[in-house]
Write a protein that holds these residues in place. Structure first.
Motif, PDB file in Angstrom:
ATOM      1  N   SER A 439       9.977  37.259  90.247  1.00 42.43           N
ATOM      2  CA  SER A 439       9.553  38.583  90.687  1.00 42.43           C
ATOM      3  C   SER A 439       9.356  39.473  89.460  1.00 42.43           C
ATOM      4  O   SER A 439      10.169  39.459  88.528  1.00 42.43           O
ATOM      5  N   CYS A 440       8.272  40.238  89.474  1.00 42.43           N
ATOM      6  CA  CYS A 440       8.052  41.153  88.337  1.00 42.43           C
ATOM      7  C   CYS A 440       7.885  42.590  88.820  1.00 42.43           C
ATOM      8  O   CYS A 440       7.304  43.421  88.116  1.00 42.43           O
ATOM      9  N   VAL A 441       8.396  42.885  89.987  1.00 42.89           N
ATOM     10  CA  VAL A 441       8.309  44.241  90.521  1.00 42.89           C
ATOM     11  C   VAL A 441       9.070  45.205  89.615  1.00 42.89           C
ATOM     12  O   VAL A 441      10.226  44.957  89.252  1.00 42.89           O
ATOM     13  N   ASP A 442       8.398  46.290  89.249  1.00 40.73           N
ATOM     14  CA  ASP A 442       8.999  47.359  88.437  1.00 40.73           C
ATOM     15  C   ASP A 442       9.434  46.888  87.056  1.00 40.73           C
ATOM     16  O   ASP A 442      10.350  47.458  86.450  1.00 40.73           O
ATOM     17  N   ILE A 443       8.793  45.847  86.530  1.00 40.41           N
ATOM     18  CA  ILE A 443       9.069  45.405  85.164  1.00 40.41           C
ATOM     19  C   ILE A 443       7.873  45.766  84.289  1.00 40.41           C
ATOM     20  O   ILE A 443       6.792  45.200  84.450  1.00 40.41           O
ATOM     21  N   PRO A 444       8.004  46.728  83.382  1.00 40.79           N
ATOM     22  CA  PRO A 444       6.897  47.067  82.484  1.00 40.79           C
ATOM     23  C   PRO A 444       6.673  45.957  81.466  1.00 40.79           C
ATOM     24  O   PRO A 444       7.516  45.072  81.272  1.00 40.79           O
ATOM     25  N   GLU A 445       5.541  46.007  80.794  1.00 43.21           N
ATOM     26  CA  GLU A 445       5.192  44.956  79.843  1.00 43.21           C
ATOM     27  C   GLU A 445       6.181  44.868  78.691  1.00 43.21           C
ATOM     28  O   GLU A 445       6.470  43.785  78.183  1.00 43.21           O
ATOM     29  N   ASN A 446       6.719  45.995  78.272  1.00 44.05           N
ATOM     30  CA  ASN A 446       7.648  46.018  77.143  1.00 44.05           C
ATOM     31  C   ASN A 446       9.038  46.443  77.613  1.00 44.05           C
ATOM     32  O   ASN A 446       9.190  47.089  78.637  1.00 44.05           O
ATOM     33  N   GLY A 447      10.045  46.066  76.838  1.00 48.24           N
ATOM     34  CA  GLY A 447      11.404  46.466  77.143  1.00 48.24           C
ATOM     35  C   GLY A 447      12.283  45.281  77.477  1.00 48.24           C
ATOM     36  O   GLY A 447      11.827  44.140  77.603  1.00 48.24           O
ATOM     37  N   PRO A 448      13.591  45.543  77.644  1.00 44.82           N
ATOM     38  CA  PRO A 448      14.557  44.462  77.877  1.00 44.82           C
ATOM     39  C   PRO A 448      14.270  43.629  79.125  1.00 44.82           C
ATOM     40  O   PRO A 448      14.467  42.411  79.121  1.00 44.82           O
ATOM     41  N   ALA A 449      13.809  44.276  80.199  1.00 42.78           N
ATOM     42  CA  ALA A 449      13.543  43.525  81.436  1.00 42.78           C
ATOM     43  C   ALA A 449      12.413  42.522  81.233  1.00 42.78           C
ATOM     44  O   ALA A 449      12.477  41.382  81.699  1.00 42.78           O
ATOM     45  N   ALA A 450      11.366  42.936  80.523  1.00 47.40           N
ATOM     46  CA  ALA A 450      10.256  42.024  80.247  1.00 47.40           C
ATOM     47  C   ALA A 450      10.696  40.899  79.315  1.00 47.40           C
ATOM     48  O   ALA A 450      10.318  39.733  79.497  1.00 47.40           O
ATOM     49  N   ASP A 451      11.506  41.231  78.317  1.00 42.76           N
ATOM     50  CA  ASP A 451      12.013  40.203  77.398  1.00 42.76           C
ATOM     51  C   ASP A 451      12.827  39.152  78.152  1.00 42.76           C
ATOM     52  O   ASP A 451      12.708  37.947  77.896  1.00 42.76           O
ATOM     53  N   GLU A 452      13.640  39.615  79.105  1.00 44.16           N
ATOM     54  CA  GLU A 452      14.452  38.693  79.890  1.00 44.16           C
ATOM     55  C   GLU A 452      13.573  37.814  80.785  1.00 44.16           C
ATOM     56  O   GLU A 452      13.844  36.618  80.959  1.00 44.16           O
ATOM     57  N   LEU A 453      12.509  38.410  81.354  1.00 45.45           N
ATOM     58  CA  LEU A 453      11.611  37.610  82.195  1.00 45.45           C
ATOM     59  C   LEU A 453      10.939  36.510  81.376  1.00 45.45           C
ATOM     60  O   LEU A 453      10.825  35.360  81.834  1.00 45.45           O
ATOM     61  N   LEU A 454      10.517  36.816  80.164  1.00 47.68           N
ATOM     62  CA  LEU A 454       9.915  35.796  79.303  1.00 47.68           C
ATOM     63  C   LEU A 454      10.926  34.692  78.994  1.00 47.68           C
ATOM     64  O   LEU A 454      10.574  33.507  78.981  1.00 47.68           O
ATOM     65  N   ARG A 455      12.175  35.097  78.755  1.00 42.68           N
ATOM     66  CA  ARG A 455      13.205  34.097  78.467  1.00 42.68           C
ATOM     67  C   ARG A 455      13.407  33.175  79.666  1.00 42.68           C
ATOM     68  O   ARG A 455      13.505  31.955  79.513  1.00 42.68           O
ATOM     69  N   GLN A 456      13.456  33.778  80.846  1.00 44.05           N
ATOM     70  CA  GLN A 456      13.640  32.977  82.053  1.00 44.05           C
ATOM     71  C   GLN A 456      12.458  32.031  82.275  1.00 44.05           C
ATOM     72  O   GLN A 456      12.642  30.870  82.672  1.00 44.05           O
ATOM     73  N   ALA A 457      11.254  32.503  82.037  1.00 42.48           N
ATOM     74  CA  ALA A 457      10.068  31.672  82.242  1.00 42.48           C
ATOM     75  C   ALA A 457      10.111  30.442  81.343  1.00 42.48           C
ATOM     76  O   ALA A 457       9.810  29.316  81.775  1.00 42.48           O
ATOM     77  N   LEU A 458      10.509  30.629  80.104  1.00 46.84           N
ATOM     78  CA  LEU A 458      10.582  29.504  79.170  1.00 46.84           C
ATOM     79  C   LEU A 458      11.749  28.579  79.502  1.00 46.84           C
ATOM     80  O   LEU A 458      11.652  27.352  79.354  1.00 46.84           O
ATOM     81  N   ALA A 459      12.866  29.146  79.969  1.00 51.83           N
ATOM     82  CA  ALA A 459      14.063  28.351  80.236  1.00 51.83           C
ATOM     83  C   ALA A 459      13.853  27.356  81.366  1.00 51.83           C
ATOM     84  O   ALA A 459      14.562  26.343  81.444  1.00 51.83           O
TER      85      ALA A 459
END
Length: 534
Positions: A439-459
């Motif tokens: 889910s990417c609701v309310d996650i802007p392109e930059n910031g800690p939430a986006a960084d965490e989403l990228l980490r999860q996607a790769l993991a």
């Protein structure tokens, strides 16, 4: 009121907003006394050239034909945009504007304000102004506004990128030129346009603006200094970076300093007998050529409102806000994604040139797909041909979804795919390949939430990711995040689209925006695949 009932107007700030307001009041309310207070002298003008769009000039012509004529006579006509990613040059026609020296523009506006009866006080501190109407037009860092921040409901936000306004004698012709370069320190870009020819100089010598913009990491790595004023030759490194575009000319400064753009908003534009206009009231990123435009349009609206509600400032201010709130909100709405695009352009320099150019043109929602086609059809055809060629598609495609896509050795026949939920936060794409589902609701392109989403996607260790978010409410923010995921992880990315839409790119956006939205999202590389909502 002044003597004999004549309204007294005091204006703090002798930039375009303040001077043109003085002119408008003089024309529409000639019995008023208008005093303009400018802290600098008449010759103390920093900067180089500014641009005004054809639409802005048309509005100016309706309200003040004489000033319009003087500005046009002193301007250079720009008819297109040239995007220059590393190693390429792409021309897009149909984007008309006029470029004029800031010094010349202010001279014209000063003379026109004086001709209309205003008195201008130079090197004057505008404090405790005694007038029926007091207008604050002293810029984005307005000290008068900031002294009443609570009353105006002032909000400011500082952008992430660093920029500096410079000049050069290099000639960029009739196109606004956007140059992008890779350097040992990181990506660097410049907005360039000619605004006149140097008097008595040889052919090829012009007066041009060059606004250099780069991210914080690159700026620090290059050892640039935000405290030093650039007056004369700019740091040699910058001229070397853009040497190919400058044709041997240097970059120079004029009281130039590195800065970060400040977005200004105010809940109210008036307080008692005081009123805000221009950058003091609102700003929008300079990459949509908005500052001078909004200043002149504010002055027209406020001058009109004061004349129609003569003697009733509160009613005039309310009418002024009614006239201007909507247009300003639209400009700021368009400017936000443009500002963000320029803060992150380095992420897209890997794209093929035609795709990069299309990504740039569609960075805001100010122009539709059909609007692009009307302006520069050949370039759109080229971008579409490159897209389908890269996908190995032959024939005449109706829409970008028709292109096949290969991920992890699996060839999907087109880009409109199904996604069946599986266990452990996965989906099965077209019954063929597993993607992570996030889910990417309310996650802007930059910031800690986006960084965490990228980490999860790769993991997850899967070849792609489906970003879940309602397209009706989150489409544009989802695409910005999807573009970052594609670039920084190398994963294939799918996003959700409405379940029902027509494969018809000839339909106007107000009839059905989704064919064009989806086409452009795929064509520009913001996403790889689209999934109908469940």
């Amino acid at each position: 009121m002044g003597t004999g009932g004549a309204p007294r107007v005091a204006i703090a700030g002798g930039g375009p907003a303040g001077l043109f307001l003085a002119r408008m009041i003089g024309l529409k309310l000639p019995r008023a006394t208008v005093e303009v207070y400018e802290r600098n002298g008449p010759g103390d003008v920093s900067g180089f050239g500014v641009t005004l769009s054809d639409r802005t000039l048309s509005g100016l012509a309706r309200h003040d034909p004489e000033t319009h004529r003087l500005i046009i006579d002193a301007s250079v006509t720009l008819s297109g945009i040239e995007v220059r990613p590393p190693g390429a040059r792409l021309r897009y026609d149909g984007f008309g504007a006029a470029a004029i020296s800031r010094h010349t523009l202010l001279k014209i506006l000063r003379e026109q304000a004086t001709e209309a009866g205003a008195r201008i006080h130079y090197r004057a501190r505008a404090e405790d102004l005694d007038a029926d109407v007091v207008a604050f037009a002293d810029g984005a860092r307005s000290s008068h506004r900031d002294a009443r921040r609570e009353a105006f409901g002032t909000e400011t936000r500082t952008g992430a990128a660093r920029y500096v306004w410079l000049g050069t004698s290099a000639d960029f012709g009739d196109a606004a030129t956007l140059a992008f370069e890779r350097t040992e320190h990181g990506p660097v870009a410049a907005h360039c346009y000619s605004y006149g020819r140097s008097p008595g100089r040889s052919s090829g010598s012009a007066m041009s603006t060059v606004v250099v913009e780069l991210d914080e990491t690159t700026w620090r790595a290059a050892g640039l200094d935000d405290g030093a004023e650039i007056d004369g030759d700019a740091p040699p490194w910058l001229s070397e970076v853009f040497a190919e575009h400058l044709d041997g000319h240097k970059l120079v400064g004029n009281h130039s300093r590195w800065g970060r753009f400040t977005v200004v908003r105010n809940a109210s534009w008036s307080d008692g007998n005081t009123v805000l206009l221009g950058d003091a009231a609102h700003t929008a990123h300079f990459t949509v050529s908005s500052g001078t435009k909004m200043a002149l349009e504010d002055a027209i609206a406020l001058g009109r409102a004061l004349s129609e509600h003569d003697g009733h400032p509160a009613a005039a201010f309310a009418e002024y806000e009614r006239l201007r709130r909507g247009p300003v909100a639209r400009t700021q709405h368009w400017a936000e994604p443009s500002m963000h695009w320029w803060e992150t352009y380095g992420r897209r320099l890997h794209q093929p040139p035609s795709q990069f150019g299309m990504h740039f043109l569609t960075r805001t929602r100010a122009i539709s797909y059909l609007g692009l086609r009307r302006r520069c059809a050949d370039r759109i055809d080229e971008a579409e041909a490159d897209y389908f060629r890269a996908a190995g598609f032959t024939g005449t495609p109706p829409h970008a979804i028709a292109a096949p896509f290969t991920v992890d050795g699996v060839r999907l026949t087109d880009r409109l795919v199904t996604a069946v939920p599986q266990a452990d936060g996965e989906v099965l794409i077209d019954d063929a390949i597993r993607f992570a589902e996030l889910s990417c609701v309310d996650i802007p392109e930059n910031g800690p939430a986006a960084d965490e989403l990228l980490r999860q996607a790769l993991a997850r260790g899967l070849p792609g990711v489906l970003l879940r978010a309602d397209p009706l409410t989150h489409w544009h923010t989802t695409l910005r995040l999807a573009s970052r995921v594609r670039t920084e992880t190398g994963l294939a990315v799918a996003v959700e689209v409405p379940a029902d839409w027509a494969l018809d790119l000839t339909r106007e956006a107000d009839t059905d925006p989704w064919p064009a939205r989806i086409h452009l999202a795929l064509l520009t590389g913001r996403t790889d695949l689209v999934v109908p909502t469940r």
